[in-house]
Design an enzyme around this catalytic site. Structure first.
Site, PDB file in Angstrom:
ATOM      1  N   ARG A 161      24.762  33.978  39.347  1.00  0.00           N
ATOM      2  CA  ARG A 161      23.903  35.171  39.403  1.00  0.00           C
ATOM      3  C   ARG A 161      22.510  34.795  39.907  1.00  0.00           C
ATOM      4  O   ARG A 161      21.887  35.532  40.671  1.00  0.00           O
ATOM      5  CB  ARG A 161      23.777  35.798  38.018  1.00  0.00           C
ATOM      6  CG  ARG A 161      25.048  36.450  37.521  1.00  0.00           C
ATOM      7  CD  ARG A 161      24.804  37.053  36.138  1.00  0.00           C
ATOM      8  NE  ARG A 161      26.044  37.456  35.544  1.00  0.00           N
ATOM      9  CZ  ARG A 161      26.516  37.038  34.372  1.00  0.00           C
ATOM     10  NH1 ARG A 161      25.815  36.204  33.634  1.00  0.00           N
ATOM     11  NH2 ARG A 161      27.667  37.459  33.926  1.00  0.00           N
ATOM     12  N   PHE A 178      33.695  44.911  40.413  1.00  0.00           N
ATOM     13  CA  PHE A 178      34.145  44.355  39.127  1.00  0.00           C
ATOM     14  C   PHE A 178      32.908  43.970  38.299  1.00  0.00           C
ATOM     15  O   PHE A 178      32.761  42.839  37.858  1.00  0.00           O
ATOM     16  CB  PHE A 178      35.049  43.122  39.311  1.00  0.00           C
ATOM     17  CG  PHE A 178      36.203  43.326  40.243  1.00  0.00           C
ATOM     18  CD1 PHE A 178      37.366  43.957  39.794  1.00  0.00           C
ATOM     19  CD2 PHE A 178      36.154  42.885  41.567  1.00  0.00           C
ATOM     20  CE1 PHE A 178      38.450  44.133  40.654  1.00  0.00           C
ATOM     21  CE2 PHE A 178      37.231  43.068  42.431  1.00  0.00           C
ATOM     22  CZ  PHE A 178      38.383  43.693  41.967  1.00  0.00           C
ATOM     23  N   ASP A 201      33.394  49.437  38.666  1.00  0.00           N
ATOM     24  CA  ASP A 201      34.391  48.858  37.755  1.00  0.00           C
ATOM     25  C   ASP A 201      35.352  49.984  37.394  1.00  0.00           C
ATOM     26  O   ASP A 201      34.940  51.147  37.302  1.00  0.00           O
ATOM     27  CB  ASP A 201      33.706  48.326  36.484  1.00  0.00           C
ATOM     28  CG  ASP A 201      34.581  47.341  35.721  1.00  0.00           C
ATOM     29  OD1 ASP A 201      34.253  46.130  35.702  1.00  0.00           O
ATOM     30  OD2 ASP A 201      35.585  47.789  35.125  1.00  0.00           O
ATOM     31  N   SER A 202      36.628  49.636  37.191  1.00  0.00           N
ATOM     32  CA  SER A 202      37.587  50.698  36.871  1.00  0.00           C
ATOM     33  C   SER A 202      37.418  51.185  35.426  1.00  0.00           C
ATOM     34  O   SER A 202      37.907  52.247  35.073  1.00  0.00           O
ATOM     35  CB  SER A 202      39.017  50.197  37.097  1.00  0.00           C
ATOM     36  OG  SER A 202      39.229  49.036  36.336  1.00  0.00           O
ATOM     37  N   ALA A 228      32.736  54.485  38.211  1.00  0.00           N
ATOM     38  CA  ALA A 228      33.981  54.064  37.550  1.00  0.00           C
ATOM     39  C   ALA A 228      35.131  54.365  38.503  1.00  0.00           C
ATOM     40  O   ALA A 228      35.577  55.506  38.597  1.00  0.00           O
ATOM     41  CB  ALA A 228      34.161  54.819  36.236  1.00  0.00           C
ATOM     42  N   ASP A 272      34.197  39.814  41.955  1.00  0.00           N
ATOM     43  CA  ASP A 272      34.457  38.936  40.804  1.00  0.00           C
ATOM     44  C   ASP A 272      35.564  39.547  39.947  1.00  0.00           C
ATOM     45  O   ASP A 272      35.304  40.022  38.846  1.00  0.00           O
ATOM     46  CB  ASP A 272      33.163  38.753  39.995  1.00  0.00           C
ATOM     47  CG  ASP A 272      33.339  37.761  38.854  1.00  0.00           C
ATOM     48  OD1 ASP A 272      34.257  36.916  38.935  1.00  0.00           O
ATOM     49  OD2 ASP A 272      32.569  37.834  37.876  1.00  0.00           O
ATOM     50  N   CYS A 307      38.698  33.484  38.798  1.00  0.00           N
ATOM     51  CA  CYS A 307      38.592  32.801  37.501  1.00  0.00           C
ATOM     52  C   CYS A 307      39.975  32.456  36.947  1.00  0.00           C
ATOM     53  O   CYS A 307      40.107  32.112  35.779  1.00  0.00           O
ATOM     54  CB  CYS A 307      37.791  33.641  36.500  1.00  0.00           C
ATOM     55  SG  CYS A 307      38.544  35.233  36.166  1.00  0.00           S
TER      56      CYS A 307
HETATM   57  N1  SAH Z   1      31.458  40.203  37.235  1.00  0.00           N
HETATM   58  C1  SAH Z   1      31.488  40.407  35.820  1.00  0.00           C
HETATM   59  C2  SAH Z   1      32.806  40.017  35.179  1.00  0.00           C
HETATM   60  C3  SAH Z   1      34.012  40.728  35.752  1.00  0.00           C
HETATM   61  S1  SAH Z   1      35.334  40.827  34.648  1.00  0.00           S
HETATM   62  C4  SAH Z   1      30.316  39.669  35.184  1.00  0.00           C
HETATM   63  O1  SAH Z   1      29.579  38.946  35.852  1.00  0.00           O
HETATM   64  O2  SAH Z   1      30.135  39.829  33.985  1.00  0.00           O
HETATM   65  C5  SAH Z   1      36.469  41.789  35.524  1.00  0.00           C
HETATM   66  C6  SAH Z   1      36.196  43.288  35.503  1.00  0.00           C
HETATM   67  O3  SAH Z   1      37.101  43.882  36.432  1.00  0.00           O
HETATM   68  C7  SAH Z   1      36.436  44.011  34.181  1.00  0.00           C
HETATM   69  O4  SAH Z   1      35.264  44.643  33.780  1.00  0.00           O
HETATM   70  C8  SAH Z   1      37.544  45.030  34.486  1.00  0.00           C
HETATM   71  O5  SAH Z   1      37.332  46.283  33.850  1.00  0.00           O
HETATM   72  C9  SAH Z   1      37.424  45.187  35.982  1.00  0.00           C
HETATM   73  N2  SAH Z   1      38.646  45.598  36.684  1.00  0.00           N
HETATM   74  C10 SAH Z   1      39.918  45.208  36.466  1.00  0.00           C
HETATM   75  N3  SAH Z   1      40.758  45.751  37.368  1.00  0.00           N
HETATM   76  C11 SAH Z   1      39.995  46.522  38.189  1.00  0.00           C
HETATM   77  C12 SAH Z   1      40.265  47.335  39.339  1.00  0.00           C
HETATM   78  N4  SAH Z   1      41.500  47.463  39.825  1.00  0.00           N
HETATM   79  N5  SAH Z   1      39.234  47.958  39.930  1.00  0.00           N
HETATM   80  C13 SAH Z   1      37.971  47.823  39.479  1.00  0.00           C
HETATM   81  N6  SAH Z   1      37.661  47.068  38.393  1.00  0.00           N
HETATM   82  C14 SAH Z   1      38.648  46.435  37.757  1.00  0.00           C
END
Ligand code: SAH
Length: 394
Positions: free
Chosen positions: A213, A229, A251-252, A278, A298, A338
């Site tokens: 970050r 994400f 984020d979803s 969302a 991510d 990850c």
């Molecule tokens: N980048 C974040 C961590 C990401 S964790 C940080 O720095 O803290 C992964 C995230 O992806 C979760 O919040 C989850 O809700 C989201 N996610 C999972 N599948 C998804 C999709 N198909 N579309 C959008 N978001 C999604």
């Protein structure tokens, strides 16, 4: 006295190289009937001592705590935790008064404490047991955490409902096991974040992206940023501080979007540069147009097991291809994986496939990984899981 566990002939080889796992197939027999979570003494087929560790039913049957014939008692936990805390102080993430009170204090095998994860948020440590042995010792460990951190940790929240083996039926409940506090704002590199350790993913925050970050912040000036994400909005808040022109977080999960909005508001009240949506990632990327010149991808782990590797690589390629298609000329892409089973070569190949599909010229600026407070035990390369690439897209 701990029960003796005898290995099959020759099965001590990996232990001689200090690898901390013993698979069930390597075990000849155990004297007596240990309970899951008991400490056992591991011996060769000839009866020579090799290690002590936590035993439980499963593919990884023993997680080694020590290669000396020691007692796993309060002093032992205090010693290991003191070493872990000392390391975090030495590398400047803990107790340094530098605007950072958010860090990982224990990273499982990386700290010779397999099965244990502890993240610190201000005065509260959030502790997760991934093995029954750590669960059994949770109260001793929690007290030791307070004892060795010079007053930095005052509360310990135990959050293992989803990390312990389901079958063990241990009746584990999430909750404070030392102290208690409603204060849940932590500070990372001078930025504030609400940490939802009650309901959030993992321990409530992705501490492992801190350094990445910071790097993003350096590239954000004047750019139109998409944080895909976003979860708690970590990258978004850094992009705002870095002087981004606009930041869109996606984020979803609607809860993640609420958290992101709250965190942006906490640091940049009333700042009109930020919007959050969302929506599903793939849908958003298809429909978004070409306004972004800094994109962060991510995603959650696409592969949780080895069998899922091929599918996961396809998923990473498909996702990245969409970003390469849309990112503005001269754009910068931060892309991560990850998944522990996806190694850095696999990941790079998936991203390469996506780049080639787009036909654009792409350069690797940085190769990223997990930060120093998520150390990899050199004898346990499986501990390496976070990979990232920063790419310049012509
Ligand atoms: N980048 C974040 C961590 C990401 S964790 C940080 O720095 O803290 C992964 C995230 O992806 C979760 O919040 C989850 O809700 C989201 N996610 C999972 N599948 C998804 C999709 N198909 N579309 C959008 N978001 C999604």
């Amino acid at each position: 006295m701990y029960k003796n566990l005898y290995l099959k002939k020759g099965k001590e080889e990996s232990l001689k190289r200090y690898h901390p796992w013993i698979f069930s197939g390597a075990i000849h027999h155990i004297e007596g009937e240990p309970e899951e979570g008991d400490v056992v003494r591991v011996l060769t087929s000839e009866g020579d001592f090799v290690a002590v560790g936590h035993w439980q039913i499963g593919s990884i049957a023993v997680r080694v705590l020590d290669f000396e014939d020691i007692d796993v008692d309060v002093e032992y936990w205090e010693h290991r935790l003191r070493v872990a805390y000392g390391m975090r102080r030495a590398i400047g993430v803990a107790g340094c008064g530098n605007g950072n009170d958010t860090y990982r204090l224990v990273h499982g095998e990386g700290d010779s404490l397999p099965g244990l994860v502890v993240d610190v948020y201000g005065q509260t440590a959030v502790m997760q047991a991934h093995s029954i042995g750590m669960h059994v010792s949770r109260h001793e460990i929690a007290r030791a955490l307070v004892a060795v951190t010079d007053g930095a940790v005052k509360n310990v929240y135990y959050k293992s409902e989803t990390t312990l083996p389901f079958k063990a039926a241990l009746g584990q409940e999430n909750g404070f096991i030392v102290g208690g506090s409603a204060e849940n704002v932590a500070v990372e590199n001078g930025l504030k974040f609400h940490i939802d350790w009650l309901k959030g993913q993992k321990t409530g925050f992705f501490v492992d992206q801190r350094d990445n970050r910071s790097l993003l912040e350096r590239y954000a000036r004047g750019r139109a940023v998409l944080n895909m994400f976003c979860y708690t909005g970590g990258f978004s808040v850094y992009a705002m501080r870095g002087g981004a022109e606009l930041v869109h977080s996606v984020d979803s999960s609607a809860k993640a979007i609420d958290l992101t909005r709250a965190n942006v508001e906490l640091n940049f009240p009333g700042d009109g540069r930020h919007e959050a949506y969302a929506e599903d990632a793939f849908k958003y990327l298809d429909a978004m147009g070409d306004k972004y010149d800094l994109i962060i991808l991510d995603p959650p782990a696409f592969a949780k097991h080895k069998d899922a590797l091929r599918q996961a690589l396809k998923g990473y390629a498909r996702l990245n291809a969409k970003a390469f298609d849309k990112i503005k000329p001269g754009g910068i892409l931060f892309t991560f994986s990850c998944s522990q089973v996806v190694n850095k070569d696999n990941f790079r190949t998936a991203v390469f496939t996506a780049a080639a599909q787009s036909g654009r010229r792409v350069r690797i600026l940085h190769q990223l990984h997990q930060p120093a407070d998520h150390p990899v035990n050199i004898y346990h390369p499986e501990g390496e899981y976070l990979k990232g690439l920063v790419l310049y897209v012509e």
